[in-house]
Design an enzyme around this catalytic site. Structure first.
Site, PDB file in Angstrom:
ATOM      1  N   GLN A 160      -2.448 -13.953  -8.235  1.00  9.98           N
ATOM      2  CA  GLN A 160      -1.285 -13.269  -7.654  1.00  9.98           C
ATOM      3  C   GLN A 160      -1.635 -12.826  -6.227  1.00  9.98           C
ATOM      4  OE1 GLN A 160      -0.971  -9.359  -9.144  1.00  9.98           O
ATOM      5  NE2 GLN A 160       1.147  -9.020  -8.562  1.00  9.98           N
ATOM      6  N   SER A 196      -0.823  -8.310  -2.492  1.00 11.52           N
ATOM      7  CA  SER A 196      -1.330  -7.219  -1.647  1.00 11.52           C
ATOM      8  C   SER A 196      -1.909  -7.741  -0.337  1.00 11.52           C
ATOM      9  CB  SER A 196      -2.426  -6.446  -2.379  1.00 11.52           C
ATOM     10  OG  SER A 196      -1.946  -5.980  -3.601  1.00 11.52           O
ATOM     11  N   GLU A 200       3.956  -7.227 -14.838  1.00 14.24           N
ATOM     12  CA  GLU A 200       2.606  -6.696 -14.641  1.00 14.24           C
ATOM     13  C   GLU A 200       2.495  -5.319 -15.286  1.00 14.24           C
ATOM     14  OE1 GLU A 200       1.410  -6.075 -10.537  1.00 14.24           O
ATOM     15  OE2 GLU A 200      -0.689  -5.976 -11.127  1.00 14.24           O
ATOM     16  N   GLU A 213      -1.153   8.129  -7.987  1.00 15.83           N
ATOM     17  CA  GLU A 213      -0.159   8.870  -7.198  1.00 15.83           C
ATOM     18  C   GLU A 213       1.212   8.205  -7.300  1.00 15.83           C
ATOM     19  OE1 GLU A 213      -3.153   7.987  -6.120  1.00 15.83           O
ATOM     20  OE2 GLU A 213      -4.140   9.926  -5.887  1.00 15.83           O
TER      21      GLU A 213
HETATM   22  C1  LIG Z   1      -9.005  -4.140  -9.879  1.00 14.13           C
HETATM   23  C2  LIG Z   1      -7.893  -4.519  -8.968  1.00 14.13           C
HETATM   24  C3  LIG Z   1      -7.307  -5.771  -9.080  1.00 14.13           C
HETATM   25  C4  LIG Z   1      -6.265  -6.131  -8.230  1.00 14.13           C
HETATM   26  N1  LIG Z   1      -5.739  -7.389  -8.323  1.00 14.13           N
HETATM   27  C5  LIG Z   1      -4.756  -7.749  -7.483  1.00 14.13           C
HETATM   28  C6  LIG Z   1      -4.237  -9.083  -7.504  1.00 14.13           C
HETATM   29  O1  LIG Z   1      -4.671  -9.942  -8.296  1.00 14.13           O
HETATM   30  N2  LIG Z   1      -3.283  -9.425  -6.625  1.00 14.13           N
HETATM   31  C7  LIG Z   1      -2.764  -8.533  -5.731  1.00 14.13           C
HETATM   32  O2  LIG Z   1      -1.866  -8.898  -4.980  1.00 14.13           O
HETATM   33  N3  LIG Z   1      -3.238  -7.263  -5.663  1.00 14.13           N
HETATM   34  C8  LIG Z   1      -4.220  -6.858  -6.514  1.00 14.13           C
HETATM   35  N4  LIG Z   1      -4.731  -5.570  -6.442  1.00 14.13           N
HETATM   36  C9  LIG Z   1      -4.235  -4.680  -5.407  1.00 14.13           C
HETATM   37  C10 LIG Z   1      -3.393  -3.525  -5.939  1.00 14.13           C
HETATM   38  O3  LIG Z   1      -2.109  -3.956  -6.291  1.00 14.13           O
HETATM   39  C11 LIG Z   1      -3.361  -2.476  -4.827  1.00 14.13           C
HETATM   40  O4  LIG Z   1      -4.677  -2.032  -4.626  1.00 14.13           O
HETATM   41  C12 LIG Z   1      -2.482  -1.315  -5.179  1.00 14.13           C
HETATM   42  O5  LIG Z   1      -1.128  -1.690  -5.179  1.00 14.13           O
HETATM   43  C13 LIG Z   1      -2.659  -0.150  -4.160  1.00 14.13           C
HETATM   44  O6  LIG Z   1      -2.497  -0.612  -2.876  1.00 14.13           O
HETATM   45  P1  LIG Z   1      -3.601  -0.342  -1.725  1.00 14.13           P
HETATM   46  O7  LIG Z   1      -4.943  -0.681  -2.275  1.00 14.13           O
HETATM   47  O8  LIG Z   1      -3.142  -1.032  -0.490  1.00 14.13           O
HETATM   48  O9  LIG Z   1      -3.581   1.227  -1.490  1.00 14.13           O
HETATM   49  P2  LIG Z   1      -2.476   2.035  -0.649  1.00 14.13           P
HETATM   50  O10 LIG Z   1      -1.140   1.671  -1.122  1.00 14.13           O
HETATM   51  O11 LIG Z   1      -2.782   1.901   0.803  1.00 14.13           O
HETATM   52  O12 LIG Z   1      -2.795   3.514  -1.120  1.00 14.13           O
HETATM   53  C14 LIG Z   1      -3.864   4.299  -0.536  1.00 14.13           C
HETATM   54  C15 LIG Z   1      -3.777   5.695  -1.143  1.00 14.13           C
HETATM   55  O13 LIG Z   1      -2.513   6.302  -0.780  1.00 14.13           O
HETATM   56  C16 LIG Z   1      -1.817   6.688  -1.941  1.00 14.13           C
HETATM   57  N5  LIG Z   1      -0.373   6.450  -1.746  1.00 14.13           N
HETATM   58  C17 LIG Z   1       0.209   5.314  -1.296  1.00 14.13           C
HETATM   59  N6  LIG Z   1       1.553   5.460  -1.258  1.00 14.13           N
HETATM   60  C18 LIG Z   1       1.812   6.715  -1.702  1.00 14.13           C
HETATM   61  C19 LIG Z   1       3.008   7.449  -1.895  1.00 14.13           C
HETATM   62  N7  LIG Z   1       4.195   6.913  -1.626  1.00 14.13           N
HETATM   63  N8  LIG Z   1       2.886   8.726  -2.370  1.00 14.13           N
HETATM   64  C20 LIG Z   1       1.683   9.276  -2.653  1.00 14.13           C
HETATM   65  N9  LIG Z   1       0.510   8.621  -2.476  1.00 14.13           N
HETATM   66  C21 LIG Z   1       0.585   7.356  -2.019  1.00 14.13           C
HETATM   67  C22 LIG Z   1      -2.330   5.797  -3.056  1.00 14.13           C
HETATM   68  O14 LIG Z   1      -2.159   6.383  -4.322  1.00 14.13           O
HETATM   69  C23 LIG Z   1      -3.811   5.676  -2.673  1.00 14.13           C
HETATM   70  O15 LIG Z   1      -4.535   6.798  -3.121  1.00 14.13           O
HETATM   71  C24 LIG Z   1      -5.779  -5.205  -7.274  1.00 14.13           C
HETATM   72  C25 LIG Z   1      -6.365  -3.948  -7.174  1.00 14.13           C
HETATM   73  C26 LIG Z   1      -7.400  -3.600  -7.996  1.00 14.13           C
HETATM   74  C27 LIG Z   1      -8.027  -2.238  -7.834  1.00 14.13           C
END
Ligand SMILES: Cc1cc2nc3c(=O)[nH]c(=O)nc-3n(C[C@H](O)[C@H](O)[C@H](O)COP(=O)(O)OP(=O)(O)OC[C@H]3O[C@@H](n4cnc5c(N)ncnc54)[C@H](O)[C@@H]3O)c2cc1C
Length: 415
Positions: free
Chosen positions: A133, A136, A251, A380
């Protein structure tokens, strides 16, 4: 609430159990623990996983919730829970098909053309190909619609440029589902288009990310002028968000399904075997108090999970309690792992299965769970959902509504 199987559920459980007993091997303490992040996948593991998936597909147990026309058995949600409970008792190879069968397949069934379904669904079912997928990006995770990778039309093809990140399993996948920006002049959610991409296409570079636990379950994926034929577009141009929502709903269902996780039994047993000042740790009052708290939290979670199962069993859609499993369970497992490390005393500081008690499983859990608290909706974000949809609190302020994506400010205002 009724925690017992109905006669129909009991019959289904027996059917599943009989097949698994005849075709699988019962899981023992020596078998590898499930590896939900796909950190330890090897060539041999992929081969074994493909063989197991094919065996299940031939017997009609591969994707049981899929409709019969696609090779499933149209199983209900509660039957799916029962199957997962029974399959977890068998020593199975790494679970590399969850994204493909749980998310990509249902997305294709909902939005794909007949030709696309014919092309990809059979090989998803039999496990011939593995899918990932590609959603991100470095600046688009929780706020997925803020993604910046682009698709530009060129005759019968689209040219893709940009970067994806955290792509689980990209290094061993054959196909990926991809959402990219096809129209920067449209509003944020309106300018996206959804594709299936061949992961071996020229211009794709995959770089594994080394995680805190030393595993490499996910990757950065770079796209440089990658060509995708238009017949690999899923849904209309500009409807990528609508298609992605189908994937994300599936998902969440596959991550949160079943409700409730975490059991304090292993920790209590470990406290019996650990020592504090030459006596079993369980004899220490402070330890017992901690264990009692974990037991109460785990039981609360289990009973809340049972409410979800009861709703599913009655054919109802589970309520907000379904989202508690991931939110509360993730914190609980992490807290228990931290206490397990504390109980291990000096060796708790090591992360080495040879020297650390219980094959370093407390360390593995402590280092792995933060990932699960982020994937598929961070703590969050889940709290925001509960605040807005359950408690009916006012929604977050949105400054990007109705503005062309290219005009959304990306940094601090200029002076
Ligand atoms: C083990 C693992 C597997 C994954 N596999 C996939 C995959 O196969 N394909 C894929 O596309 N993605 C994948 N991901 C990515 C995952 O979907 C994202 O990590 C997740 O959606 C969070 O996005 P980010 O890491 O950009 O953090 P961000 O969205 O940048 O968040 C950073 C921090 O800000 C906080 N935050 C963000 N928005 C808000 C809000 N509106 N209010 C309050 N707090 C907020 C979050 O909680 C977090 O603490 C994977 C992630 C992990 C950890």
């Amino acid at each position: 609430m009724d925690f017992n199987d109905t006669p129909e559920e009991a019959a289904f459980r027996q059917e599943a159990r009989s097949w698994l007993e005849a075709n699988g091997t019962r899981r023992t303490a020596d078998d590898d623990a499930p590896d939900p992040l796909g950190d330890k996948v090897t060539e041999a593991g992929i081969k074994a996983a493909k063989a197991w998936q094919l065996k299940k597909a031939k017997a009609g147990w591969a994707c049981i919730t899929w409709p019969e026309e696609y090779g499933g058995r149209g199983a209900t949600a509660i039957q799916s829970v029962i199957w997962n409970q029974e399959e977890s008792k068998v020593a199975t190879p790494p679970a590399i098909f969850g994204i493909g069968t749980g998310m990509c397949g249902p997305t294709l069934m909902t939005h794909g053309t007949d030709a696309q379904k014919e092309r990809w669904i059979p090989e998803l079912l039999t496990g011939e190909k593995v899918w990932c997928q590609l959603f991100s990006e470095p600046a688009a995770g929780s706020d997925l619609a803020g993604l910046r990778s682009t698709a530009v039309r060129d005759g019968d093809d689209w040219i893709i440029n940009g970067q994806k990140i955290w792509t689980t399993g990209a290094q061993f996948c054959d196909w990926g589902i991809l959402v990219v920006r096809s129209d920067p002049n449209a509003a944020k959610h309106a300018g996206l288009t959804f594709f299936v991409v061949d992961m071996h296409a020229p211009g794709i570079e995959i770089r594994p990310i080394v995680q805190i636990n030393g595993g490499t379950g996910f990757n950065e994926v770079f796209f440089s002028d990658v060509r995708i034929p238009d017949d690999q577009r899923i849904g209309a141009v500009g409807n990528g968000w609508g298609v992605s929502i189908t994937t994300l709903m599936n998902e969440r269902a596959s991550i949160g399904g079943g409700g409730g996780s975490g059991s304090s039994g292993d920790l209590i047993e470990f406290a019996r075997r650990s020592q504090i000042d030459g006596r079993p740790a369980i004899e220490d009052r402070a330890v017992r108090q901690k264990l009692a708290h974990f037991y109460i939290r785990a039981k609360g979670l289990q009973f809340t999970g049972n409410r979800t199962l009861t709703a599913l069993s009655k054919g109802q859609t589970p309520g907000p309690e379904a989202s508690l499993g991931k939110l509360v369970g993730g914190v609980l497992i992490q807290d228990m792992a931290e206490f397990g490390i504390e109980l291990a005393g000096m060796t708790g500081a090591l992360d080495d299965p040879e020297f650390t008690p219980d094959g370093a499983s407390w360390q593995a859990s402590f280092l792995g769970i933060p990932g699960l608290r982020i994937a598929g909706g961070t703590d969050e974000v889940l709290r925001n959902i509960i605040a807005e949809r359950v408690l009916q609190l006012p929604p977050e302020t949105r400054l990007d509504k109705g503005i062309a994506f290219k005009d959304i400010p990306t940094g601090p205002p200029s002076k």
